[in-house]
Write a protein that holds these residues in place. Sequence first.
Motif, PDB file in Angstrom:
ATOM      1  N   ILE A  32     -31.051  -8.819  -4.205  1.00 35.24           N
ATOM      2  CA  ILE A  32     -31.186 -10.274  -4.197  1.00 35.24           C
ATOM      3  C   ILE A  32     -31.566 -10.742  -5.598  1.00 35.24           C
ATOM      4  O   ILE A  32     -32.536 -10.252  -6.186  1.00 35.24           O
ATOM      5  CB  ILE A  32     -32.230 -10.702  -3.155  1.00 35.24           C
ATOM      6  N   ASP A  33     -30.802 -11.673  -6.144  1.00 37.45           N
ATOM      7  CA  ASP A  33     -31.076 -12.236  -7.466  1.00 37.45           C
ATOM      8  C   ASP A  33     -32.234 -13.226  -7.379  1.00 37.45           C
ATOM      9  O   ASP A  33     -32.435 -13.892  -6.346  1.00 37.45           O
ATOM     10  CB  ASP A  33     -29.850 -12.951  -8.010  1.00 37.45           C
TER      11      ASP A  33
ATOM     12  N   ARG B 266     -28.259 -14.215  -2.863  1.00 37.18           N
ATOM     13  CA  ARG B 266     -27.529 -12.963  -2.667  1.00 37.18           C
ATOM     14  C   ARG B 266     -26.092 -13.278  -2.282  1.00 37.18           C
ATOM     15  O   ARG B 266     -25.842 -14.145  -1.439  1.00 37.18           O
ATOM     16  CB  ARG B 266     -28.161 -12.079  -1.598  1.00 37.18           C
TER      17      ARG B 266
END
Length: 536
Positions: free
Chosen positions: A449-450, A465
């Motif tokens: 997940i960014d 994400r």
Amino acid sequence: MPRLTLPAKLTAAFAAEGDQALLARFAADRDESAFATLVGRHARMVYGVCRRAVRDAQLAEDAFQAVFLVLSRNPERAAGAASVGGWLFGVARRVGLAARRHEERHKRLAGVERPPGEPRAPDFDDLLRVLDEELAQLPEPYREPLVACFLEERTQDEAARHLGWSLSTLRRRLEHGKELLRTRLTRRGATLAGGLLAGAFAPSARAAVPQALIASIAEPSVLAKTLAATAVRGTLGAKLALAAVALLAVAGLGLGLTSNAPPADAPSQALHARHEAEAAPAPRVAGRSLWVTVTGRAVFPQERDVPSVRFVAEGFAKDPELFGGAAIGDVSIDPKTRGIANAMVWLRPDTDDPAAAFPADRVHPALANPTPREHHLTAGADGFAPRVLAVRAGDRLTFRNPTQVPFNVNYHRGAALDPAADDALANFNVLLPGGGSHATGPVPALRGIDTYRDNIHPWVQGHVRAFEHPYFAVTDADGRFTIPSAPAGEWRVVVWHEKVGYRNGAAGRFGDRVTVAANGTLDLGPLVHASPGWGD
């Protein structure tokens, strides 16, 4: 090696589709071209299993037809298996065993028996038959790659994509499966083990199918009419086919590997199935769907106090005219229902391999190739909204700032599923003045997940994400989520929240196993996120 000649209406588009997509088309629309494609892919493997089970060629053809009748009447069962080829192997084994029992009984009645005490020398067909018997007893994770790579002659890359595994997982399970099989064969005698492993995993393990036999099953309506007619005449082929359908319905056959013996009431059930075939020669899947709506709720534990909402401290905000009294927003739990907002939920393959991709052929055909979307993340008093965003790979992000207060977006991107796409969306750190915006390129499918932050207002952050499939959701204010058109089968469900990470701790990144049955809906109920890190 001879190839099958498929019906002319089999198009290149169908040939490129995965087995699960073809099953979906057949189940929804009775698309006979989709069924013919499945026949073309698996007929030689199925015929090989049936031919090795019995010595009589006509009996093997009867068993072969029975297997594909089972597929035509029960596509949802095949869709719930790890692979269609593995499922058909199991059904062919079960039907082949029934045919062999008939063959042996017929020989006894005809007085064709060996003198007592005189052993029969095994031939290569016996060795192949033992191979099928022992292969059927292996655990599914080790049987499936052997069926795919050796009986269906897929390359390892093709088999990995077909099973939804990484190439390294496929190779590891393939080698372990061969060792398990070698051990089981050795127990049957060293000569058998050597001969089987040297010769049976060769192209001859699949038999060439007579073209007339292909024509008899490529269209389910023709197959059903043929079997209905033979049922009236009482031929063995119809009896095998109808008994196979009855066994599947009565015994919950699944892969067809649980037992060599039919239920005690199989004859009466087969007779009932025979009457059904006469009355309805075009079988249909009644009231069942391969695609399921999955729902549920992410909830906070009942025995714990709900964490209080945290606010930006007075004097800490750089721009109090906008942020005075604003909530930090990292935790939002309804105190009455205990629903957790902004939890990300998704389905993944039923494996502990972190690199396993969702099988492309298990995605609903209408969702397989979506038009890329643009998602707006809009700055305001509560930071960027939406705070947690799940998107499809290929979508784009646009950060917008409609206020008069400047914002900053410092975006840290994680690893892509495909290493070749790692540069598709690089890290960036941009200023968004009042009225400004910033658009990204296509977001690749991500392993994790960014996260992005606002360096000017450090409590402002968000999470993104991108998935290679459509089976994900973000919970609403009551913790509820809906994942539509999910494929039936065995999957894992993963729940993640920015404050505490994965449900059930670090092991939760692999998710909890769920069975998505082909019945239209699946309510997972409350998924309690009981991490100790909530700060309550």
